[in-house]
Motif scaffolding. Structure first.
Motif, mmCIF file in Angstrom:
data_model
loop_
_atom_site.group_PDB
_atom_site.id
_atom_site.type_symbol
_atom_site.label_atom_id
_atom_site.label_comp_id
_atom_site.label_asym_id
_atom_site.label_seq_id
_atom_site.Cartn_x
_atom_site.Cartn_y
_atom_site.Cartn_z
ATOM 1 N N UNK A 1 57.477 47.513 -4.602
ATOM 2 C CA UNK A 1 57.133 47.773 -3.206
ATOM 3 C C UNK A 1 58.188 48.634 -2.527
ATOM 4 N N UNK A 2 59.448 48.330 -2.774
ATOM 5 C CA UNK A 2 60.526 49.100 -2.159
ATOM 6 C C UNK A 2 60.507 50.551 -2.618
ATOM 7 N N UNK A 3 60.252 50.760 -3.892
ATOM 8 C CA UNK A 3 60.258 52.099 -4.466
ATOM 9 C C UNK A 3 59.145 52.959 -3.891
ATOM 10 N N UNK A 4 58.040 52.322 -3.476
ATOM 11 C CA UNK A 4 56.887 53.061 -2.971
ATOM 12 C C UNK A 4 56.663 52.898 -1.476
ATOM 13 N N UNK A 5 57.595 52.209 -0.806
ATOM 14 C CA UNK A 5 57.472 52.042 0.631
ATOM 15 C C UNK A 5 56.283 51.194 1.045
ATOM 16 N N UNK A 6 55.879 50.250 0.194
ATOM 17 C CA UNK A 6 54.720 49.406 0.493
ATOM 18 C C UNK A 6 55.136 48.247 1.384
ATOM 19 N N UNK A 7 54.316 47.955 2.381
ATOM 20 C CA UNK A 7 54.614 46.862 3.302
ATOM 21 C C UNK A 7 53.832 45.592 2.979
ATOM 22 N N UNK A 8 52.836 45.714 2.095
ATOM 23 C CA UNK A 8 52.105 44.530 1.644
ATOM 24 C C UNK A 8 51.698 44.756 0.186
ATOM 25 N N UNK A 9 50.858 43.879 -0.343
ATOM 26 C CA UNK A 9 50.500 43.948 -1.763
ATOM 27 C C UNK A 9 49.221 44.750 -2.020
ATOM 28 N N UNK A 10 48.717 45.441 -1.007
ATOM 29 C CA UNK A 10 47.462 46.173 -1.151
ATOM 30 C C UNK A 10 47.652 47.465 -1.932
ATOM 31 N N UNK A 11 46.900 47.629 -3.020
ATOM 32 C CA UNK A 11 46.856 48.879 -3.781
ATOM 33 C C UNK A 11 45.399 49.185 -4.086
ATOM 34 N N UNK A 12 45.096 50.415 -4.515
ATOM 35 C CA UNK A 12 43.711 50.793 -4.761
ATOM 36 C C UNK A 12 43.638 51.662 -6.015
ATOM 37 N N UNK A 13 42.525 51.618 -6.740
ATOM 38 C CA UNK A 13 42.377 52.433 -7.942
ATOM 39 C C UNK A 13 42.577 53.917 -7.629
ATOM 40 N N UNK A 14 43.331 54.578 -8.493
ATOM 41 C CA UNK A 14 43.611 55.995 -8.288
ATOM 42 C C UNK A 14 44.922 56.258 -7.573
ATOM 43 N N UNK A 15 45.477 55.228 -6.945
ATOM 44 C CA UNK A 15 46.763 55.381 -6.256
ATOM 45 C C UNK A 15 47.869 55.615 -7.278
ATOM 46 N N UNK A 16 48.736 56.574 -6.992
ATOM 47 C CA UNK A 16 49.850 56.874 -7.887
ATOM 48 C C UNK A 16 51.091 56.161 -7.374
ATOM 49 N N UNK A 17 51.642 55.276 -8.195
ATOM 50 C CA UNK A 17 52.836 54.518 -7.844
ATOM 51 C C UNK A 17 54.033 55.016 -8.644
ATOM 52 N N UNK A 18 55.178 55.080 -7.995
ATOM 53 C CA UNK A 18 56.420 55.373 -8.691
ATOM 54 C C UNK A 18 56.890 54.082 -9.350
ATOM 55 N N UNK A 19 57.116 54.131 -10.643
ATOM 56 C CA UNK A 19 57.583 52.945 -11.346
ATOM 57 C C UNK A 19 59.006 53.105 -11.861
#
Length: 283
Positions: A211-229
């Motif tokens: 979450x920190x790496x991607x600036x996420x404020x909650x656990x919501x993600x969606x198909x097709x979203x590109x996340x930095x791992x």
């Protein structure tokens, strides 16, 4: 290569809106610098020019003339609102239709910014602002909270919250131009059924790290979203700069408050020769 023009509003003897111990010119500059650093660190296929990188006065005409002469592909003007309201809104020029390219760009920007912030969504608007009217390319003006409203101002006083605003802008720009990730950074495209927990397990991370790496404020993600791992966020890892025509190592060093020798050492340079489009580590 996409040419992005970042325009932090106001500056110098023009503080912009003022309230709750904040001046608009300072907040917009902080956000714009974070957008630049995040894009340069995490994406490739673009170059960035800014109307100002320090607390200097730049007229509206100077801003649009500079962007037009540079041949920018997108003009992003960053502002803070005032007037007693609350929330986020953005603007494109009033003559443009909702099906225009600029409007489609704005839709992506608005979506990405609202993913990152918890400001009230004040919607997508149109106006005859100078930077929207006189820019020869697609342009957006963002209004990121109300400086004279305590709740919004308290968020704007938080560097972590400014990171969230900047990340929304950067992700929006990356989507507009389909920017590829920078070399050396690992990303993962969310698949149906994925959760942050399952992704974090797959990459030997914690959910909070993801979450920190991607600036996420909650656990919501969606198909097709590109996340930095794997890679860098705002406050960790190296900072990069894409060299613009006419720039020198001395000028770049001044901009990032470092030295020519430090930049040369980081990049293995034996002299001060640099080329437009070259990606330099500056910190």
């Amino acid at each position: 290569m996409a040419k992005i023009y970042l325009d932090p509003g106001h500056g110098g003897n023009d503080p912009g809106a003022v309230g709750n111990g904040l001046q608009e010119k300072d907040v917009t500059l902080a956000i714009a610098l974070k957008v630049r650093n995040y894009l340069n660190t995490n994406y490739s296929g673009h170059s960035i020019r800014m109307s100002r990188t320090t607390d200097t006065a730049v007229s509206l005409a100077q801003r649009t003339n500079d962007a037009n002469n540079w041949g920018a592909d997108y003009f992003v003007s960053i502002h803070i609102n005032a007037g007693g309201g609350t929330g986020y809104e953005d603007y494109i020029h009033s003559n443009l239709s909702d099906s225009s390219t600029t409007a489609q760009y704005r839709n992506l920007m608005h979506e990405e910014i609202m993913k990152q912030v918890d400001f009230r969504n004040r919607g997508k608007k149109k106006a005859n602002f100078h930077v929207l009217r006189e820019s020869a390319m697609s342009a957006i003006l963002t209004e990121n909270g109300f400086i004279d409203t305590v709740a919004d101002a308290n968020k704007l006083k938080s560097d972590a919250y400014l990171n969230r605003i900047a990340l929304g802008h950067a992700n929006g720009i990356a989507r507009v131009f389909n920017l590829p990730p920078a070399g050396g950074q690992d990303t993962y495209t969310v698949q149906p059924g994925d959760t942050l927990w399952s992704i974090s397990r797959a990459f030997d991370m914690t959910v909070q790290e993801l979450k920190d790496l991607n600036g996420l404020t909650d656990d919501t993600i969606y198909p097709g979203q590109v996340l930095i791992v794997r890679g860098t966020g705002f406050e960790q890892g190296p900072v990069y700069h894409i060299v613009q025509a006419g720039e020198t190592l001395w000028r770049i060093a001044q901009e990032y408050e470092t030295t020519v020798e430090a930049i040369k050492s980081l990049n293995g340079l034996s002299n001060e020769t640099i080329q437009p489009g070259q990606r330099l580590q500056v910190k």
